[in-house]
Design an enzyme around this catalytic site. Structure first.
Site, mmCIF file in Angstrom:
data_model
loop_
_atom_site.group_PDB
_atom_site.id
_atom_site.type_symbol
_atom_site.label_atom_id
_atom_site.label_comp_id
_atom_site.label_asym_id
_atom_site.label_seq_id
_atom_site.Cartn_x
_atom_site.Cartn_y
_atom_site.Cartn_z
ATOM 1 N N LYS A 49 0.843 -1.211 0.000
ATOM 2 C CA LYS A 49 0.000 0.000 0.000
ATOM 3 C C LYS A 49 0.874 1.255 0.000
ATOM 4 O O LYS A 49 0.592 2.226 -0.703
ATOM 5 C CB LYS A 49 -0.946 -0.026 1.209
ATOM 6 C CG LYS A 49 -2.078 -1.038 1.022
ATOM 7 C CD LYS A 49 -2.855 -1.335 2.284
ATOM 8 C CE LYS A 49 -3.820 -2.504 2.020
ATOM 9 N NZ LYS A 49 -4.545 -2.967 3.196
ATOM 10 N N GLN A 93 -4.995 -1.609 9.388
ATOM 11 C CA GLN A 93 -4.808 -2.931 8.780
ATOM 12 C C GLN A 93 -5.403 -4.022 9.677
ATOM 13 O O GLN A 93 -5.075 -4.103 10.858
ATOM 14 C CB GLN A 93 -3.306 -3.179 8.535
ATOM 15 C CG GLN A 93 -2.997 -4.471 7.823
ATOM 16 C CD GLN A 93 -3.553 -4.513 6.399
ATOM 17 O OE1 GLN A 93 -3.404 -3.583 5.621
ATOM 18 N NE2 GLN A 93 -4.214 -5.611 6.061
ATOM 19 N N ASP A 116 -11.457 2.369 3.605
ATOM 20 C CA ASP A 116 -11.783 0.947 3.417
ATOM 21 C C ASP A 116 -13.292 0.755 3.237
ATOM 22 O O ASP A 116 -13.738 -0.317 2.841
ATOM 23 C CB ASP A 116 -11.337 0.138 4.647
ATOM 24 C CG ASP A 116 -9.988 -0.539 4.439
ATOM 25 O OD1 ASP A 116 -9.643 -0.809 3.271
ATOM 26 O OD2 ASP A 116 -9.301 -0.787 5.446
#
Ligand code: NAP
Length: 278
Positions: A49, A93, A116
């Site tokens: 990422k 994460q 997200d």
């Protein structure tokens, strides 16, 4: 023989469009990436990422916290990032260590920084079709399907898996494009028969060699979201690729299919966060 859907090529197009928009408009766009503990898979995802951010011209700030971090400490960090005008997107994460309640953390992220799209407010917006962010993996799958030129409108689409981050939103995005959608899960009866009706089959189960050729309709589009390790420790998807490739019209490989798309869509969402905040 199926055509291979090249996720790396499609993801590059998405990243290039993000990169160009940022460069042309001289935008400052930033993403905070929070990782807790030493999960080696999470570390690889976070590094990928960060690399994608660098490519697109997005400033990434990494917050690597020890496994012993308490839920309250993590909530405080999320709150600080929510209040920091220089941060456009926040990504925590997953998975988090067991002593931390993931839902409490996700719900604390400001919905306008929730790149997200896991926050309940964003999930609700996706349900009613009025959203700013789409969850990265299902949105990436839709891009891959679009790249084939196949329209899902009116088609039988089957999603195997009903998780909140992949299966359920995947089904919703297919529905938004007028597909007839069936969601399968571990209690589904006659799974092979249901799957074999699919013009588009999306597998998000997490079991190697789960999708066998008899579960696939001749000429189907097969999208493999799974990320598993086979007996030799090699990365593989859910689909018996070599046999299913002979029946499908299009198929995604693992690696090089859905994985790169998830990261590209995160870049797109981070740019979107910047736009809706300013
Ligand atoms: P998950 O939360 O474990 O969900 C798995 C789903 O598969 C569940 O709904 C489960 O059904 C269903 N399932 C399990 N065994 C089954 C069976 N025998 N028959 C039918 N359905 C069955 O996993 P996830 O987070 O959605 O992820 C799924 C896979 O995608 C994993 O391999 C993950 O690593 C991968 N993934 C890849 C990306 C990417 O970027 N490529 C992103 C996210 C996830 P129940 O609900 O009934 O238990």
């Amino acid at each position: 023989m199926a055509k291979i859907i090249d996720g790396r090529a499609v993801s590059l197009k998405v990243k290039d469009s993000v990169k160009n928009e940022i460069a042309e408009n001289k935008l400052d766009v930033s993403l905070a990436v929070v990782i807790v503990g030493d999960n080696s898979a999470s570390r690889i995802y976070v590094n990928n990422k960060k690399k994608a951010c660098e490519y697109c011209g997005i400033i990434s700030h990494e917050y690597a916290l020890p496994e012993s971090t308490s839920e309250d400490e993590l909530l405080q960090l999320v709150e600080a990032l929510n209040n920091d005008d220089k941060i456009n997107g926040i990504l925590v994460q997953l998975p988090l260590p067991k002593h931390i309640n993931e839902n409490r953390i996700i719900e604390r992220i400001s919905p306008i920084k929730d790149v997200d799209a896991f926050h309940a407010e964003n999930v609700g917006k996706i349900m009613i079709g009025n959203y700013s962010f789409l969850p990265c993996t299902p949105a990436g799958v839709m891009e891959l399907i679009h790249s084939t030129g196949v329209l899902v409108k009116g088609k039988e689409c089957v999603v195997i898996g009903r998780s909140n981050i992949v299966g359920k939103p995947m089904a919703m995005l297919l529905l938004h494009e007028d597909a007839t959608v069936t969601i399968c899960h571990s209690k589904t009866e006659n799974l092979a028969e249901v799957c074999s009706r699919a013009d588009v089959l999306v597998s998000a189960v997490g079991i190697a060699e789960f999708v066998k050729p008899e579960m696939v309709k001749q000429g189907a589009v097969v999208i493999d979201v799974g990320m598993n390790r086979n007996a030799d420790g090699k990365l593989c998807g859910d689909v018996c690729f070599d046999e299913v490739e002979k029946k499908a019209s299009f198929i995604t490989p693992v690696p090089g299919g859905v994985g790169p798309m998830t990261i590209a869509m995160l870049m797109k969402n981070t740019l979107m966060a910047r736009k809706i905040q300013k």
